[in-house]
Design a protein around this motif. Structure first.
Motif, PDB file in Angstrom:
ATOM      1  N   LEU A   4      25.821  38.295  33.804  1.00 58.80           N
ATOM      2  CA  LEU A   4      26.434  37.061  33.288  1.00 58.80           C
ATOM      3  C   LEU A   4      25.487  35.885  33.487  1.00 58.80           C
ATOM      4  N   SER A   5      24.770  35.894  34.594  1.00 58.26           N
ATOM      5  CA  SER A   5      23.845  34.797  34.856  1.00 58.26           C
ATOM      6  C   SER A   5      22.696  34.826  33.835  1.00 58.26           C
ATOM      7  N   ASP A   6      22.296  36.014  33.442  1.00 58.54           N
ATOM      8  CA  ASP A   6      21.272  36.169  32.413  1.00 58.54           C
ATOM      9  C   ASP A   6      21.800  35.638  31.066  1.00 58.54           C
ATOM     10  N   ALA A   7      23.057  35.965  30.751  1.00 62.46           N
ATOM     11  CA  ALA A   7      23.662  35.489  29.489  1.00 62.46           C
ATOM     12  C   ALA A   7      23.758  33.964  29.496  1.00 62.46           C
ATOM     13  N   LEU A   8      24.131  33.414  30.654  1.00 63.22           N
ATOM     14  CA  LEU A   8      24.248  31.951  30.781  1.00 63.22           C
ATOM     15  C   LEU A   8      22.923  31.263  30.460  1.00 63.22           C
ATOM     16  N   SER A   9      21.830  31.872  30.886  1.00 63.73           N
ATOM     17  CA  SER A   9      20.517  31.255  30.652  1.00 63.73           C
ATOM     18  C   SER A   9      20.179  31.203  29.162  1.00 63.73           C
ATOM     19  N   MET A  10      20.910  31.978  28.340  1.00 57.89           N
ATOM     20  CA  MET A  10      20.696  31.914  26.886  1.00 57.89           C
ATOM     21  C   MET A  10      21.816  31.131  26.208  1.00 57.89           C
ATOM     22  N   GLY A  11      22.615  30.415  27.001  1.00 60.17           N
ATOM     23  CA  GLY A  11      23.622  29.523  26.421  1.00 60.17           C
ATOM     24  C   GLY A  11      25.004  30.108  26.258  1.00 60.17           C
ATOM     25  N   VAL A  12      25.239  31.318  26.795  1.00 64.57           N
ATOM     26  CA  VAL A  12      26.572  31.925  26.663  1.00 64.57           C
ATOM     27  C   VAL A  12      27.481  31.348  27.752  1.00 64.57           C
ATOM     28  N   THR A  13      28.552  30.671  27.332  1.00 63.37           N
ATOM     29  CA  THR A  13      29.478  30.069  28.308  1.00 63.37           C
ATOM     30  C   THR A  13      30.792  30.841  28.397  1.00 63.37           C
ATOM     31  N   SER A  14      31.061  31.697  27.405  1.00 59.48           N
ATOM     32  CA  SER A  14      32.261  32.555  27.442  1.00 59.48           C
ATOM     33  C   SER A  14      31.885  33.908  26.871  1.00 59.48           C
ATOM     34  N   MET A  15      32.453  34.946  27.472  1.00 57.10           N
ATOM     35  CA  MET A  15      32.074  36.293  27.056  1.00 57.10           C
ATOM     36  C   MET A  15      33.280  37.218  27.116  1.00 57.10           C
ATOM     37  N   GLU A  16      33.401  38.054  26.106  1.00 58.87           N
ATOM     38  CA  GLU A  16      34.395  39.120  26.182  1.00 58.87           C
ATOM     39  C   GLU A  16      33.728  40.291  26.889  1.00 58.87           C
ATOM     40  N   GLY A  17      34.501  41.019  27.704  1.00 57.72           N
ATOM     41  CA  GLY A  17      33.948  42.187  28.388  1.00 57.72           C
ATOM     42  C   GLY A  17      34.925  43.340  28.259  1.00 57.72           C
ATOM     43  N   LYS A  18      34.388  44.517  27.939  1.00 58.80           N
ATOM     44  CA  LYS A  18      35.265  45.677  27.735  1.00 58.80           C
ATOM     45  C   LYS A  18      35.176  46.630  28.917  1.00 58.80           C
ATOM     46  N   SER A  19      36.303  47.271  29.210  1.00 64.01           N
ATOM     47  CA  SER A  19      36.254  48.415  30.121  1.00 64.01           C
ATOM     48  C   SER A  19      35.752  49.588  29.263  1.00 64.01           C
ATOM     49  N   GLY A  20      36.143  50.799  29.520  1.00 64.17           N
ATOM     50  CA  GLY A  20      35.784  51.876  28.601  1.00 64.17           C
ATOM     51  C   GLY A  20      34.680  52.791  29.088  1.00 64.17           C
ATOM     52  N   TYR A  21      34.184  52.553  30.329  1.00 66.29           N
ATOM     53  CA  TYR A  21      33.222  53.495  30.892  1.00 66.29           C
ATOM     54  C   TYR A  21      33.808  54.207  32.109  1.00 66.29           C
ATOM     55  N   GLY A  22      35.161  54.149  32.212  1.00 67.52           N
ATOM     56  CA  GLY A  22      35.829  54.887  33.266  1.00 67.52           C
ATOM     57  C   GLY A  22      36.695  55.946  32.615  1.00 67.52           C
ATOM     58  N   LEU A  23      37.498  55.485  31.668  1.00 66.70           N
ATOM     59  CA  LEU A  23      38.448  56.300  30.908  1.00 66.70           C
ATOM     60  C   LEU A  23      39.578  56.817  31.798  1.00 66.70           C
ATOM     61  N   ASP A  24      39.288  57.153  33.064  1.00 60.72           N
ATOM     62  CA  ASP A  24      40.386  57.527  33.961  1.00 60.72           C
ATOM     63  C   ASP A  24      41.026  56.251  34.515  1.00 60.72           C
ATOM     64  N   LYS A  25      42.194  56.435  35.089  1.00 63.58           N
ATOM     65  CA  LYS A  25      42.980  55.285  35.548  1.00 63.58           C
ATOM     66  C   LYS A  25      42.221  54.414  36.560  1.00 63.58           C
ATOM     67  N   THR A  26      41.697  55.053  37.603  1.00 62.78           N
ATOM     68  CA  THR A  26      41.079  54.272  38.682  1.00 62.78           C
ATOM     69  C   THR A  26      39.897  53.453  38.186  1.00 62.78           C
ATOM     70  N   THR A  27      38.974  54.080  37.484  1.00 60.73           N
ATOM     71  CA  THR A  27      37.758  53.354  37.109  1.00 60.73           C
ATOM     72  C   THR A  27      38.051  52.276  36.058  1.00 60.73           C
ATOM     73  N   GLU A  28      38.970  52.581  35.131  1.00 61.02           N
ATOM     74  CA  GLU A  28      39.318  51.559  34.135  1.00 61.02           C
ATOM     75  C   GLU A  28      39.904  50.325  34.826  1.00 61.02           C
ATOM     76  N   LEU A  29      40.810  50.562  35.786  1.00 53.59           N
ATOM     77  CA  LEU A  29      41.410  49.428  36.494  1.00 53.59           C
ATOM     78  C   LEU A  29      40.345  48.680  37.299  1.00 53.59           C
ATOM     79  N   THR A  30      39.426  49.426  37.925  1.00 52.03           N
ATOM     80  CA  THR A  30      38.364  48.767  38.698  1.00 52.03           C
ATOM     81  C   THR A  30      37.533  47.863  37.783  1.00 52.03           C
ATOM     82  N   MET A  31      37.179  48.362  36.606  1.00 49.54           N
ATOM     83  CA  MET A  31      36.360  47.541  35.692  1.00 49.54           C
ATOM     84  C   MET A  31      37.078  46.236  35.356  1.00 49.54           C
TER      85      MET A  31
END
Ligand code: NIG
Ligand code: FE
Length: 416
Positions: A136-163
């Motif tokens: 996020l700090s890298d994105a900020l340096s290019m002017g990004v002040t808001s970002m959408e972020g997706k889960s989807g690399y857990g697929l199971d309950k625990t990892t999706e919730l952690t993301m």
């Protein structure tokens, strides 16, 4: 006492206007002011105009005045489609693609998203938080002040919730505002192989109510693609999400045309994303629906695929937004300078359309156009100061970062 800042003598202020996505030819209508000033009170923009006029009517005695002569000012960029939380990397797949392997071949043989799912499941929440903060700090340096972020690399309950929980934590410890999206429908997990319908039911009955109850995501997304989820399965999930009050998004017509755009218009989704292979009917449907067409040129570039038909979509009257799609597979770059270059030089978008797509329309794609995405009274003061005196340098100084300062909610949060 109110905290007032006045930015004065801005060489060029360039911004779209409005509290909703701009569509079709309206995307090209932006406001450009020279020797401009912006008044910010407690993080909110209260006045915008020419410097002389603003200084004559503002209560300057209590204000901090900053001279921005020599610099252009644009709204903070809104990156409305990213997969910025992930474990591990996949450089070997990139090299295989350079030798001719296709993205879907790699996906179907258990690489691709599944590969990142394995490494993400093995990560601790602390590691994820550390990486997320750095990205996020890298994105900020290019002017990004808001970002959408997706889960989807857990697929199971625990990892999706952690993301999703990590995204919530990130919102408390750093300035880039993250809008979380539940992307359990990113791939069919190994444990549900051959049972995609059952996995859809699992998401609807076990995940959506929990995520809703804990307010962990604003949107639900699915990868509607040949060999991943069908349009019918996608529709079942998205309608269930919509009835629970989630906004909806869809990875549509990225590699094959499978009716994703038509589906997005029918639901209607908040946005239909990718659209490299959108059909003529899909273009007509999106143009007459509320769904925003989110285009991700860096992905087409990295996959060496033809770009989405931006010109056709805008000319048909669609609202187009642009985003990075930052992820470790199809697009391991979040470069805003590259995105500007591809949109203007290769997709035939004008610079004003591109600015609108990456600010106001990006904000609309995450349901926040009433608060962010433009420089006008009532909006949050999320602003980007450029090195040069004109916003045209965003593309003219090709693929080079122009950002020298970022202001978030009225406060300077990045400066070189
Ligand atoms: O938007 N297409 C699906 N999801 C990502 C790629 C994710 C990955 O390859 O890890 C995309 O391109
Ligand atoms: Fe994506």
């Amino acid at each position: 006492m109110a905290e007032i800042t006045i930015l004065t003598h801005i060489a060029e202020l360039a911004t779209p206007l409005g509290k909703a996505a701009r569509r079709g030819k309206d995307m090209n209508e932006i406001r450009i002011l020279h020797d401009a000033a912006v008044v910010i009170q407690d993080g909110i923009i209260t006045d915008v105009g020419d410097t002389a006029g603003i200084l004559s009517r503002a209560r300057t005695s209590r204000a901090a005045i900053r001279d921005l002569s020599g610099h252009a000012l644009v709204p903070g960029f809104v990156d409305s489609h990213t997969h910025f939380l992930f474990g591990g990397f996949r450089p070997e797949e990139f090299m295989l693609r350079l030798q001719g392997a296709s993205y879907l071949e790699i996906h179907k043989s258990g690489g691709g998203i599944e590969n990142t799912v394995r490494s993400t499941r093995a990560e601790t929440a602390e590691q994820m938080l550390r990486d997320g903060k750095e990205r996020l700090s890298d994105a900020l340096s290019m002017g990004v002040t808001s970002m959408e972020g997706k889960s989807g690399y857990g697929l199971d309950k625990t990892t999706e919730l952690t993301m999703l929980q990590v995204m919530r934590q990130l919102n408390q410890i750093q300035p880039v505002e993250v809008t979380p999206t539940y992307l359990g429908g990113h791939s069919i997990p190994a444990e549900y192989k051959g049972r995609a319908d059952e996995y859809i039911s699992f998401m609807i009955t076990s995940m959506l109510p929990l995520i809703k109850e804990q307010k962990l995501a604003a949107f639900v997304d699915i990868f509607c693609e040949d060999g991943v989820f069908t349009a019918k399965q996608s529709e079942t999930l998205l309608r269930a999400a919509s009835s629970l009050g989630f906004g909806t998004k869809i990875h549509a017509d990225e590699i094959m045309s499978t009716g994703g755009a038509e589906l997005a218009a029918r639901v209607p989704c908040t946005s239909a994303d990718h659209l490299l292979m959108i059909s003529e009917q899909g273009i007509r449907d999106l143009a007459s629906s509320a769904a925003i067409a989110t285009l991700l040129p860096c992905t087409a570039f990295c996959l060496a695929k033809p770009y989405a038909p931006a010109r056709k979509l805008i000319d048909a009257g669609c609202a187009v937004s642009l985003a990075s799609d930052y992820n470790p597979g199809s697009c391991y770059t979040n470069s805003i300078p590259l995105l500007f270059a591809l949109a203007v030089i290769h997709m035939g978008m004008t610079l004003p359309e591109t600015l609108t797509a990456l600010t106001l329309n990006g904000a609309a794609a995450i349901g926040r156009a009433d608060k962010i995405g433009s420089i006008e009274p009532g909006k949050q003061a999320d602003l980007v100061v450029l090195k040069q005196p004109s916003y045209t340098f965003l593309v003219y100084n090709t693929a080079k970062n122009q950002v020298i300062e970022v202001i978030k909610k009225g406060k300077s949060v990045y400066k070189i």
